[in-house]
Scaffold this motif. Structure first.
Motif, PDB file in Angstrom:
ATOM      1  N   HIS A 102      62.983 -29.399  45.905  1.00  0.00           N
ATOM      2  CA  HIS A 102      62.327 -28.316  45.172  1.00  0.00           C
ATOM      3  C   HIS A 102      61.941 -27.219  46.161  1.00  0.00           C
ATOM      4  CE1 HIS A 102      61.624 -30.874  41.504  1.00  0.00           C
ATOM      5  NE2 HIS A 102      61.789 -31.816  42.425  1.00  0.00           N
TER       6      HIS A 102
ATOM      7  N   LEU B  82      60.011 -23.385  46.839  1.00  0.00           N
ATOM      8  CA  LEU B  82      59.242 -22.196  46.506  1.00  0.00           C
ATOM      9  C   LEU B  82      59.638 -21.176  47.558  1.00  0.00           C
ATOM     10  CD1 LEU B  82      55.701 -23.704  45.778  1.00  0.00           C
ATOM     11  CD2 LEU B  82      57.393 -22.939  44.101  1.00  0.00           C
TER      12      LEU B  82
ATOM     13  N   TYR C 291      60.875 -20.139  42.160  1.00  0.00           N
ATOM     14  CA  TYR C 291      61.169 -21.575  42.186  1.00  0.00           C
ATOM     15  C   TYR C 291      62.665 -21.809  42.017  1.00  0.00           C
ATOM     16  CZ  TYR C 291      61.695 -26.395  40.575  1.00  0.00           C
ATOM     17  OH  TYR C 291      62.107 -27.691  40.427  1.00  0.00           O
TER      18      TYR C 291
ATOM     19  N   ARG D  28      67.252 -22.244  38.976  1.00  0.00           N
ATOM     20  CA  ARG D  28      66.452 -21.166  39.552  1.00  0.00           C
ATOM     21  C   ARG D  28      65.780 -20.407  38.411  1.00  0.00           C
ATOM     22  NH1 ARG D  28      68.896 -16.380  43.457  1.00  0.00           N
ATOM     23  NH2 ARG D  28      67.034 -15.041  43.532  1.00  0.00           N
TER      24      ARG D  28
ATOM     25  N   VAL E 214      56.528 -18.022  39.930  1.00  0.00           N
ATOM     26  CA  VAL E 214      55.701 -19.181  39.572  1.00  0.00           C
ATOM     27  C   VAL E 214      54.346 -19.156  40.258  1.00  0.00           C
ATOM     28  CG1 VAL E 214      57.730 -20.599  39.119  1.00  0.00           C
ATOM     29  CG2 VAL E 214      56.672 -20.653  41.389  1.00  0.00           C
TER      30      VAL E 214
ATOM     31  N   ARG F 113      57.185 -28.037  35.359  1.00  0.00           N
ATOM     32  CA  ARG F 113      57.203 -26.558  35.362  1.00  0.00           C
ATOM     33  C   ARG F 113      55.995 -25.968  34.638  1.00  0.00           C
ATOM     34  NH1 ARG F 113      60.744 -29.260  37.463  1.00  0.00           N
ATOM     35  NH2 ARG F 113      62.981 -28.727  37.512  1.00  0.00           N
TER      36      ARG F 113
ATOM     37  N   TRP G 279      52.788 -24.308  35.617  1.00  0.00           N
ATOM     38  CA  TRP G 279      52.291 -23.726  36.861  1.00  0.00           C
ATOM     39  C   TRP G 279      50.775 -23.517  36.817  1.00  0.00           C
ATOM     40  CZ3 TRP G 279      55.997 -24.938  39.822  1.00  0.00           C
ATOM     41  CH2 TRP G 279      57.323 -24.885  39.370  1.00  0.00           C
TER      42      TRP G 279
END
Length: 395
Positions: free
Chosen positions: A100, A102, A116, A128, A133, A197, A199
């Motif tokens: 994963h 960021l 993300y 993507r 995020v 997902r 956030w």
């Protein structure tokens, strides 16, 4: 090893090809024929078909990382205004055997945010998100000289490092917060929310002293001697803050000191800061760091260190050469030429993968076999110690 290119989706393959073509077109005037010839001569193919780079300087081949041939893996998207200009300096974490990311993004409003992305194998981007995020709220976007020289934005959140400590159900993230100055902020999110997902980040706290410039703080992925450990400076010494909790009260700060002292007789004359979250190995904590050479000033290069497992302020091994330096075209044609800025690293399938920002514009990946890399790093240090001992005996 990277997945076969045929397994890529047509959309991702088309995007990467378009990006590489665009970078080459921008850099064609800046790249001489002599350099192009040198680049061709610096590659060889092994019996297994693996492409590796061959340097003109003498150094152990296993100390050098191989760039993924489909770099960059993340590039700006003009259709998304928030990431239309730059996508770079990613953090990475392996969860459920997936990588994963960021990554830092700068868009048309000049604000730096985090996007993300996800990869199943660590090389090909399989997901993507089209929206940011994470955002660091600032009163209003104004020109900020600190942030401008720290990647080109007008403020916001910069250069994330995410970590899971001792398999807790919370992920912690440190990052550079830019509003009036450059300081370190910390936030967190529940693991379940991150994976789904959602956030729901906690409100960030500034943990460096106001009015001081600080960057590149990382949290160790395990407690050390029963405490959370935050590495906040590597120059002039390795400096670590130990805490019972990563919850900070209002007005509670970590005292940090950074002094860019010049080191002689080495490639890393000026050590800038730590890169990715430390990786635990049987030999010590493996960290990557950014440094500049006096004879190649202005170019960011990456080195490696091994720190003692029980007392990470002790440096056990230090790479005698940069393990990654800005040689490729996408590392020299972007917002800031001559930059490889490693900010993410994971171990997957026996390889160590370094994720880095190239020329403050793209996300790239380079890889090496973990055991071979560590063996070469330690072996070189032993040879250095033997040489020093012999010199002392001769004197």
């Amino acid at each position: 090893m990277p997945r076969n290119k045929k397994s890529k989706t047509n959309e991702t393959k088309s995007e990467n090809k378009k990006t590489r073509t665009s970078i080459k077109e921008k850099g064609v005037k800046k790249t001489s024929k002599k350099k192009e010839t040198k680049k061709k001569d610096s590659k060889k193919v092994s019996r297994k078909g693996k492409v590796t780079k061959v340097k003109t300087i003498k150094k152990p081949s296993h100390l050098e990382f191989v760039r993924y041939e489909e770099n960059p893996i993340i590039a700006p998207k003009e259709e998304n205004e928030w990431e239309a200009w730059q996508t770079f300096n990613p953090t990475a974490i392996v969860l459920n055997n997936q990588v994963h990311f960021l990554y830092r993004a700068v868009g048309k409003d000049g604000i730096s945010r985090f996007g993300y992305a996800l990869s199943n194998d660590g090389f090909i981007i399989d997901e993507r998100l089209p929206y940011p995020v994470y955002e660091h709220k600032i009163p209003r976007p104004v020109f900020n000289i600190y942030s401008y020289f720290s990647g080109g934005s007008w403020g916001g959140a910069e250069d994330p490092r995410i970590v899971r400590v001792n398999n807790e159900d919370t992920l912690y993230m440190t990052y550079t917060a830019c509003d009036n100055c450059l300081g370190i902020a910390i936030t967190s999110i529940k693991l379940e929310d991150f994976l789904n997902r959602r956030w729901k980040w906690k409100d960030p706290k500034i943990i460096s002293k106001p009015g001081e410039v600080h960057k590149n703080w990382v949290i160790f992925p395990e407690k050390i001697n029963g405490k959370y450990a935050i590495l906040h400076s590597i120059n002039p010494n390795i400096s670590i803050a130990y805490r019972d909790s990563l919850e900070f009260k209002e007005g509670e700060y970590i005292e940090s000191y950074y002094k860019p002292e010049f080191r002689e007789n080495c490639w890393d004359n000026w050590t800038r800061g730590v890169g990715p979250v430390p990786i635990k190995t049987e030999y010590g904590w493996l960290i990557f760091y950014h440094a500049i050479s006096a004879n190649d000033f202005g170019k960011y290069k990456v080195g490696a260190m091994l720190l003692d497992l029980k007392d990470p302020t002790k440096i056990l091994v230090r790479s005698p050469y940069p393990i990654l330096e800005p040689n490729d075209i996408y590392e020299n044609n972007g917002c800031k030429s001559g930059v490889v800025y490693a900010s993410g690293a994971v171990v997957k399938d026996g390889n160590i993968l370094i994720y880095y920002g190239a020329s403050d514009s793209y996300v790239c990946v380079a890889y090496a076999n973990l055991e071979e890399f560590l063996t070469a790093l330690i072996k070189n240090q032993k040879l250095k110690l033997i040489t020093q001992t012999l010199k002392r005996k001769i004197k």
